[in-house]
Motif scaffolding. Structure first.
Motif, mmCIF file in Angstrom:
data_model
loop_
_atom_site.group_PDB
_atom_site.id
_atom_site.type_symbol
_atom_site.label_atom_id
_atom_site.label_comp_id
_atom_site.label_asym_id
_atom_site.label_seq_id
_atom_site.Cartn_x
_atom_site.Cartn_y
_atom_site.Cartn_z
ATOM 1 N N TRP A 215 0.842 -1.199 0.000
ATOM 2 C CA TRP A 215 0.000 0.000 0.000
ATOM 3 C C TRP A 215 0.878 1.250 0.000
ATOM 4 O O TRP A 215 0.600 2.232 -0.716
ATOM 5 C CB TRP A 215 -0.913 -0.021 1.225
ATOM 6 N N ALA A 216 1.941 1.202 0.835
ATOM 7 C CA ALA A 216 2.852 2.356 0.914
ATOM 8 C C ALA A 216 3.577 2.571 -0.408
ATOM 9 O O ALA A 216 3.790 3.729 -0.842
ATOM 10 C CB ALA A 216 3.862 2.134 2.034
ATOM 11 N N THR A 217 3.957 1.492 -1.085
ATOM 12 C CA THR A 217 4.627 1.616 -2.394
ATOM 13 C C THR A 217 3.690 2.243 -3.419
ATOM 14 O O THR A 217 4.085 3.135 -4.199
ATOM 15 C CB THR A 217 5.083 0.224 -2.878
ATOM 16 N N ALA A 218 2.428 1.756 -3.378
ATOM 17 C CA ALA A 218 1.435 2.327 -4.298
ATOM 18 C C ALA A 218 1.200 3.812 -3.989
ATOM 19 O O ALA A 218 1.055 4.646 -4.898
ATOM 20 C CB ALA A 218 0.122 1.549 -4.197
ATOM 21 N N GLN A 219 1.217 4.160 -2.724
ATOM 22 C CA GLN A 219 1.018 5.550 -2.313
ATOM 23 C C GLN A 219 2.207 6.393 -2.745
ATOM 24 O O GLN A 219 2.045 7.550 -3.162
ATOM 25 C CB GLN A 219 0.835 5.616 -0.785
ATOM 26 N N SER A 220 3.401 5.814 -2.661
ATOM 27 C CA SER A 220 4.610 6.536 -3.079
ATOM 28 C C SER A 220 4.545 6.879 -4.563
ATOM 29 O O SER A 220 4.852 8.012 -4.974
ATOM 30 C CB SER A 220 5.846 5.679 -2.785
ATOM 31 N N SER B 94 4.009 10.653 -6.370
ATOM 32 C CA SER B 94 5.042 11.149 -7.294
ATOM 33 C C SER B 94 4.488 11.475 -8.679
ATOM 34 O O SER B 94 5.187 12.070 -9.505
ATOM 35 C CB SER B 94 6.167 10.106 -7.426
ATOM 36 N N LEU B 95 3.250 11.081 -8.943
ATOM 37 C CA LEU B 95 2.650 11.345 -10.249
ATOM 38 C C LEU B 95 2.322 12.837 -10.396
ATOM 39 O O LEU B 95 1.966 13.503 -9.418
ATOM 40 C CB LEU B 95 1.364 10.518 -10.423
ATOM 41 N N PRO B 96 2.383 13.331 -11.601
ATOM 42 C CA PRO B 96 1.935 14.714 -11.838
ATOM 43 C C PRO B 96 0.447 14.852 -11.549
ATOM 44 O O PRO B 96 -0.298 13.859 -11.579
ATOM 45 C CB PRO B 96 2.238 14.925 -13.341
ATOM 46 N N VAL B 97 0.026 16.028 -11.264
ATOM 47 C CA VAL B 97 -1.369 16.257 -10.897
ATOM 48 C C VAL B 97 -2.315 15.804 -11.987
ATOM 49 O O VAL B 97 -3.373 15.228 -11.725
ATOM 50 C CB VAL B 97 -1.593 17.745 -10.562
ATOM 51 N N GLU B 98 -1.928 16.045 -13.274
ATOM 52 C CA GLU B 98 -2.840 15.737 -14.385
ATOM 53 C C GLU B 98 -2.781 14.272 -14.799
ATOM 54 O O GLU B 98 -3.568 13.811 -15.626
ATOM 55 C CB GLU B 98 -2.517 16.626 -15.600
ATOM 56 N N GLU C 271 8.883 7.055 0.518
ATOM 57 C CA GLU C 271 9.901 7.889 -0.108
ATOM 58 C C GLU C 271 9.878 7.716 -1.624
ATOM 59 O O GLU C 271 9.446 6.684 -2.155
ATOM 60 C CB GLU C 271 11.284 7.525 0.435
ATOM 61 N N TYR C 272 10.380 8.740 -2.280
ATOM 62 C CA TYR C 272 10.533 8.673 -3.743
ATOM 63 C C TYR C 272 11.794 9.446 -4.130
ATOM 64 O O TYR C 272 11.906 10.650 -3.863
ATOM 65 C CB TYR C 272 9.308 9.263 -4.450
ATOM 66 N N ASN D 43 11.417 12.089 1.397
ATOM 67 C CA ASN D 43 10.351 11.574 2.255
ATOM 68 C C ASN D 43 9.043 12.288 1.913
ATOM 69 O O ASN D 43 8.887 13.481 2.169
ATOM 70 C CB ASN D 43 10.705 11.794 3.730
ATOM 71 N N LEU D 44 8.097 11.505 1.375
ATOM 72 C CA LEU D 44 6.828 12.086 0.972
ATOM 73 C C LEU D 44 5.767 12.016 2.072
ATOM 74 O O LEU D 44 4.912 12.908 2.175
ATOM 75 C CB LEU D 44 6.301 11.366 -0.279
#
Length: 382
Positions: free
Chosen positions: A47-52, A56-60, A121-122, A126-127
């Motif tokens: 879940w944390a990896t998916a959240q990372s 990190s994805l652009p807003v659009e 993290e990405y 630390n995100l």
């Protein structure tokens, strides 16, 4: 007669096997708990990896079905996500508000004590930090070993009392066997005494002597009859309680020290009760003799009979040293005695005779330094 106790090896083996099975279940449950906890952490790392990746994805950018599926799949583990901008996101915590700072901080401390936080993290940045607690299933499984320990304790307690009861049963059988054997052994010399007494009668000896010998022989026959009935169900017949109590009273009075003042009082002339005469007389004799011993051979003994509803009560009162209130119940247990040379069997037999054989009740009505009152309650036959 064979009084050897039964071998306890099968019982001991059963006990060891039972404890081994319960211990195995306990160990297996603990292993399952650890494995389940590891799998839950692995799920949270996914879940944390998916959240990372999502953060990190652009807003659009489109997060994709995989990310959404992973986020939606977690429906059981409570979590708090603290982003780098200090914003808070909570999940699987019904009723909780992210604005309630005090509550969120308490939960974070609790989650940290249960599981190490996961840092999202990405590329070295630390995100966010993920704090998560144990799921409801894991919490239940956590306390399951404690429940098993309680079961082990209760199981051990039951086994202990089972062995104790078994031992008591064996002791009762031993005493019953000894009593029957004593009755059997007394029977042989008793028959000889009867013959010798008849011979003395033919020798022109003072009749008073043979008469007294006959009384003692009768007494021995009564004792033999009592001992032979121990361990077996006695035959009850309808008898007058007042008359039987008087008979026991007069016998004890005539054979006791002149330093003992006896008194007898009844508030009813005739009371039909189902009795075994030999055992009832034995009961009265035991209680009176206990009173005499408590008075050290000098004092007052009184027997009183009075009706009470559908039952009749017999009170035996002495002026002895009394019984401690803490011992009111224990004095009826086998082996418990206040005498230096006592076996602790008299009152135990009395309780068994009154309560088990005659369906009555016996208790210490009152006791002090001035004396003791023992009460027997029996049902009146209608």
């Amino acid at each position: 007669m064979n009084f050897s106790p039964k071998k306890k090896t099968p019982n001991i083996l059963l006990l060891i096997a039972s404890f081994a099975i319960v211990s195995l279940i306990l160990w297996n449950t603990n292993s399952f708990f650890k494995k389940f906890k590891e799998e839950e952490r692995y799920k949270m790392q996914i879940w944390a990896t998916a959240q990372s990746e999502f953060l990190s994805l652009p807003v659009e950018a489109d997060p994709g079905n995989l990310h959404i599926k992973i986020f939606q799949n977690n429906t059981s583990t409570p979590m708090i996500l603290v982003n780098k901008d200090s914003s808070i996101k909570i999940n699987n915590m019904p009723g909780a508000l992210s604005s309630d700072t005090a509550y969120i901080n308490r939960k974070i401390r609790k989650f940290k004590s249960e599981n190490n936080p996961i840092f999202i993290e990405y590329k070295g940045e630390n995100l966010a930090t993920l704090y998560y607690g144990n799921s409801e299933v894991l919490n239940k499984l956590k306390y399951y070993p404690i429940a098993l320990l309680l079961i082990i304790f209760l199981f051990g307690t039951v086994i202990y009392f089972l062995f104790k009861t078994n031992k008591t049963s064996e002791q009762n059988k031993l005493w019953a066997g000894m009593a029957k054997e004593t009755a059997h052994q007394i029977g042989t010399p008793l028959s000889s005494l009867l013959g010798w007494n008849e011979l003395l009668k033919s020798e022109n000896i003072n009749p008073e002597i043979t008469k007294e010998i006959e009384k003692d022989i009768t007494r021995l026959e009564t004792i033999t009859n009592r001992f032979s009935k121990i361990g077996s169900l006695p035959i009850l017949a309808e008898h007058d309680l007042v008359e039987e109590t008087k008979n026991a009273y007069h016998y004890l009075k005539s054979r006791s020290s002149k330093l003992i003042n006896f008194s007898f009082q009844t508030h009813v002339d005739h009371v039909p009760v189902l009795l075994n005469k030999a055992l009832y007389n034995w009961t009265i004799e035991n209680l009176v003799k206990n009173g005499i011993d408590a008075m050290r051979g000098k004092g007052n003994i009184s027997i009183e009979i009075f009706p009470s509803g559908s039952s009749v009560k017999v009170l035996i009162t002495d002026t002895g040293s009394g019984i401690s209130k803490n011992n009111f119940q224990t004095i009826f247990n086998p082996g418990v005695t206040t005498k230096k040379r006592g076996w602790g069997l008299g009152l135990s037999l009395v309780k068994r005779i009154v309560e088990e054989y005659h369906n009555g009740k016996i208790k210490v009505l009152s006791s002090s330094e001035k004396g003791t009152i023992m009460q027997i309650s029996l049902k009146v036959k209608k």
